[in-house]
Design a protein around this motif. Sequence first.
Motif, PDB file in Angstrom:
ATOM      1  N   PHE A 122      -8.277   5.533   1.369  1.00 16.22           N
ATOM      2  CA  PHE A 122      -9.285   4.453   1.686  1.00 16.22           C
ATOM      3  C   PHE A 122      -9.676   3.627   0.253  1.00 16.22           C
ATOM      4  O   PHE A 122      -9.954   2.467   0.328  1.00 16.22           O
ATOM      5  CB  PHE A 122     -10.737   5.049   2.071  1.00 16.22           C
ATOM      6  N   ALA A 123      -9.614   4.492  -0.816  1.00 17.33           N
ATOM      7  CA  ALA A 123     -10.073   3.817  -2.192  1.00 17.33           C
ATOM      8  C   ALA A 123      -8.949   2.746  -2.388  1.00 17.33           C
ATOM      9  O   ALA A 123      -9.221   1.657  -3.157  1.00 17.33           O
ATOM     10  CB  ALA A 123     -10.135   4.904  -3.232  1.00 17.33           C
ATOM     11  N   SER A 124      -7.669   3.076  -2.101  1.00 15.90           N
ATOM     12  CA  SER A 124      -6.513   1.981  -2.364  1.00 15.90           C
ATOM     13  C   SER A 124      -6.512   1.047  -1.186  1.00 15.90           C
ATOM     14  O   SER A 124      -6.245  -0.206  -1.767  1.00 15.90           O
ATOM     15  CB  SER A 124      -5.212   2.732  -2.189  1.00 15.90           C
ATOM     16  N   LEU A 125      -7.054   1.055  -0.135  1.00 14.78           N
ATOM     17  CA  LEU A 125      -7.193   0.099   0.912  1.00 14.78           C
ATOM     18  C   LEU A 125      -8.347  -0.908   0.611  1.00 14.78           C
ATOM     19  O   LEU A 125      -8.209  -1.968   1.378  1.00 14.78           O
ATOM     20  CB  LEU A 125      -6.989   0.483   2.329  1.00 14.78           C
ATOM     21  N   ILE A 126      -9.271  -0.399   0.335  1.00 16.04           N
ATOM     22  CA  ILE A 126     -10.505  -1.274   0.433  1.00 16.04           C
ATOM     23  C   ILE A 126     -10.217  -2.829  -0.561  1.00 16.04           C
ATOM     24  O   ILE A 126     -10.291  -3.670  -0.057  1.00 16.04           O
ATOM     25  CB  ILE A 126     -11.772  -0.437  -0.264  1.00 16.04           C
ATOM     26  N   PRO A 127      -9.739  -2.432  -1.881  1.00 16.56           N
ATOM     27  CA  PRO A 127      -9.535  -3.771  -2.218  1.00 16.56           C
ATOM     28  C   PRO A 127      -8.458  -4.556  -1.876  1.00 16.56           C
ATOM     29  O   PRO A 127      -8.470  -6.103  -1.839  1.00 16.56           O
ATOM     30  CB  PRO A 127      -9.031  -3.471  -3.702  1.00 16.56           C
ATOM     31  N   LEU A 128      -7.269  -4.149  -1.035  1.00 12.47           N
ATOM     32  CA  LEU A 128      -6.406  -4.992  -0.733  1.00 12.47           C
ATOM     33  C   LEU A 128      -6.879  -5.591   0.829  1.00 12.47           C
ATOM     34  O   LEU A 128      -6.428  -6.581   1.137  1.00 12.47           O
ATOM     35  CB  LEU A 128      -5.158  -3.828  -0.015  1.00 12.47           C
ATOM     36  N   ALA A 132       0.856  -1.046  -0.023  1.00 16.28           N
ATOM     37  CA  ALA A 132      -0.149  -0.009   0.091  1.00 16.28           C
ATOM     38  C   ALA A 132       0.859   1.309   0.015  1.00 16.28           C
ATOM     39  O   ALA A 132       0.407   2.169  -0.595  1.00 16.28           O
ATOM     40  CB  ALA A 132      -0.879  -0.144   1.173  1.00 16.28           C
ATOM     41  N   PRO A 133       1.784   1.535   0.828  1.00  9.77           N
ATOM     42  CA  PRO A 133       2.435   2.989   1.003  1.00  9.77           C
ATOM     43  C   PRO A 133       3.016   3.536  -0.413  1.00  9.77           C
ATOM     44  O   PRO A 133       2.437   4.618  -0.658  1.00  9.77           O
ATOM     45  CB  PRO A 133       3.404   2.625   1.745  1.00  9.77           C
ATOM     46  N   GLU A 134       3.806   2.741  -1.246  1.00 12.68           N
ATOM     47  CA  GLU A 134       4.312   3.396  -2.545  1.00 12.68           C
ATOM     48  C   GLU A 134       3.242   3.595  -3.375  1.00 12.68           C
ATOM     49  O   GLU A 134       3.118   4.566  -4.084  1.00 12.68           O
ATOM     50  CB  GLU A 134       5.473   2.526  -3.026  1.00 12.68           C
ATOM     51  N   ARG A 135       2.201   2.823  -3.447  1.00 10.75           N
ATOM     52  CA  ARG A 135       1.040   2.851  -4.379  1.00 10.75           C
ATOM     53  C   ARG A 135       0.179   4.087  -3.942  1.00 10.75           C
ATOM     54  O   ARG A 135      -0.185   4.736  -5.053  1.00 10.75           O
ATOM     55  CB  ARG A 135       0.270   1.715  -4.446  1.00 10.75           C
ATOM     56  N   ILE A 136      -0.046   4.296  -2.652  1.00 14.80           N
ATOM     57  CA  ILE A 136      -0.791   5.216  -2.187  1.00 14.80           C
ATOM     58  C   ILE A 136       0.012   6.599  -2.609  1.00 14.80           C
ATOM     59  O   ILE A 136      -0.785   7.614  -3.114  1.00 14.80           O
ATOM     60  CB  ILE A 136      -1.284   5.205  -0.877  1.00 14.80           C
ATOM     61  N   ASN A 137       1.284   6.668  -2.244  1.00 11.64           N
ATOM     62  CA  ASN A 137       2.017   8.001  -2.498  1.00 11.64           C
ATOM     63  C   ASN A 137       2.122   8.346  -3.854  1.00 11.64           C
ATOM     64  O   ASN A 137       1.990   9.477  -4.268  1.00 11.64           O
ATOM     65  CB  ASN A 137       3.383   7.703  -1.840  1.00 11.64           C
ATOM     66  N   GLY A 187      -8.211  16.067   2.210  1.00 11.62           N
ATOM     67  CA  GLY A 187      -9.639  15.426   1.426  1.00 11.62           C
ATOM     68  C   GLY A 187      -9.055  14.365   0.562  1.00 11.62           C
ATOM     69  O   GLY A 187      -9.549  13.328   0.474  1.00 11.62           O
ATOM     70  N   THR A 188      -8.347  14.899  -0.588  1.00 12.63           N
ATOM     71  CA  THR A 188      -7.705  13.896  -1.448  1.00 12.63           C
ATOM     72  C   THR A 188      -6.937  12.675  -0.781  1.00 12.63           C
ATOM     73  O   THR A 188      -7.147  11.654  -1.378  1.00 12.63           O
ATOM     74  CB  THR A 188      -6.944  14.804  -2.731  1.00 12.63           C
ATOM     75  N   SER A 189      -6.127  13.227  -0.021  1.00  9.53           N
ATOM     76  CA  SER A 189      -5.534  11.975   0.501  1.00  9.53           C
ATOM     77  C   SER A 189      -6.175  10.901   1.390  1.00  9.53           C
ATOM     78  O   SER A 189      -5.870   9.679   1.095  1.00  9.53           O
ATOM     79  CB  SER A 189      -4.211  12.473   1.803  1.00  9.53           C
ATOM     80  N   ILE A 190      -7.108  11.379   2.029  1.00  8.21           N
ATOM     81  CA  ILE A 190      -8.009  10.361   2.703  1.00  8.21           C
ATOM     82  C   ILE A 190      -8.599   9.643   1.911  1.00  8.21           C
ATOM     83  O   ILE A 190      -8.969   8.320   1.716  1.00  8.21           O
ATOM     84  CB  ILE A 190      -9.073  11.260   3.731  1.00  8.21           C
TER      85      ILE A 190
END
Length: 184
Positions: free
Chosen positions: A133-139, A85-90, A126-129
């Motif tokens: 969440f959108a990146s973590l839900i499938p994971l 998750a971290p590098e993908r979200i960043n 707001g964009t970060s949050i």
Amino acid sequence: MAASSAMQSILASPLTRVVSNRSTRVNQFLIIPTSYVSPVPRNAIMRVRCMAKKEQLESETTSPPQSTPKISTNFYDLLAFSGPAPERINGRLAMIGFVSAMAVELSNGQDVFAQISNGGIPWFLGTSILLTFASLIPLFKGISVESKSDGFMTSDAEMWNGRFAMLGLVALAFTEYVKGGTLI
């Protein structure tokens, strides 16, 4: 180091040594039981082969190959330093940040620092949050990003685009800081 040299002197000494002029003592560390001694001559060539059981070989050939390994859905595993998750979200945040910073700079003529100081922090949070969440839900559901990448839009391409966007955003901010104004 002292223990190492003491062990080397004990192991390197002969089987018996003179403790004083009157007595001799047997070195107890060099006495090897005969059950541990191999009957193979010292310089013999030895080949080790591994044979699988017949049932194991049959099950491997008849079972279909797994498409992707199951990823952990543990929160700490997902957000670990080497987690998915971290590098993908960043990277996703950097892609959106770089494009929006360039768009606002072209439309209003404000540099990155002026954009942040003129109300950009709530938009950033707001964009970060939302993206986190959108990146973590499938994971959390156990779906890996690699399983959903087909054709031209692969997960590796997204990672590289995110890395370049991170570098681009830092380079944009650094260039504007050094220049003292907008890039364009």
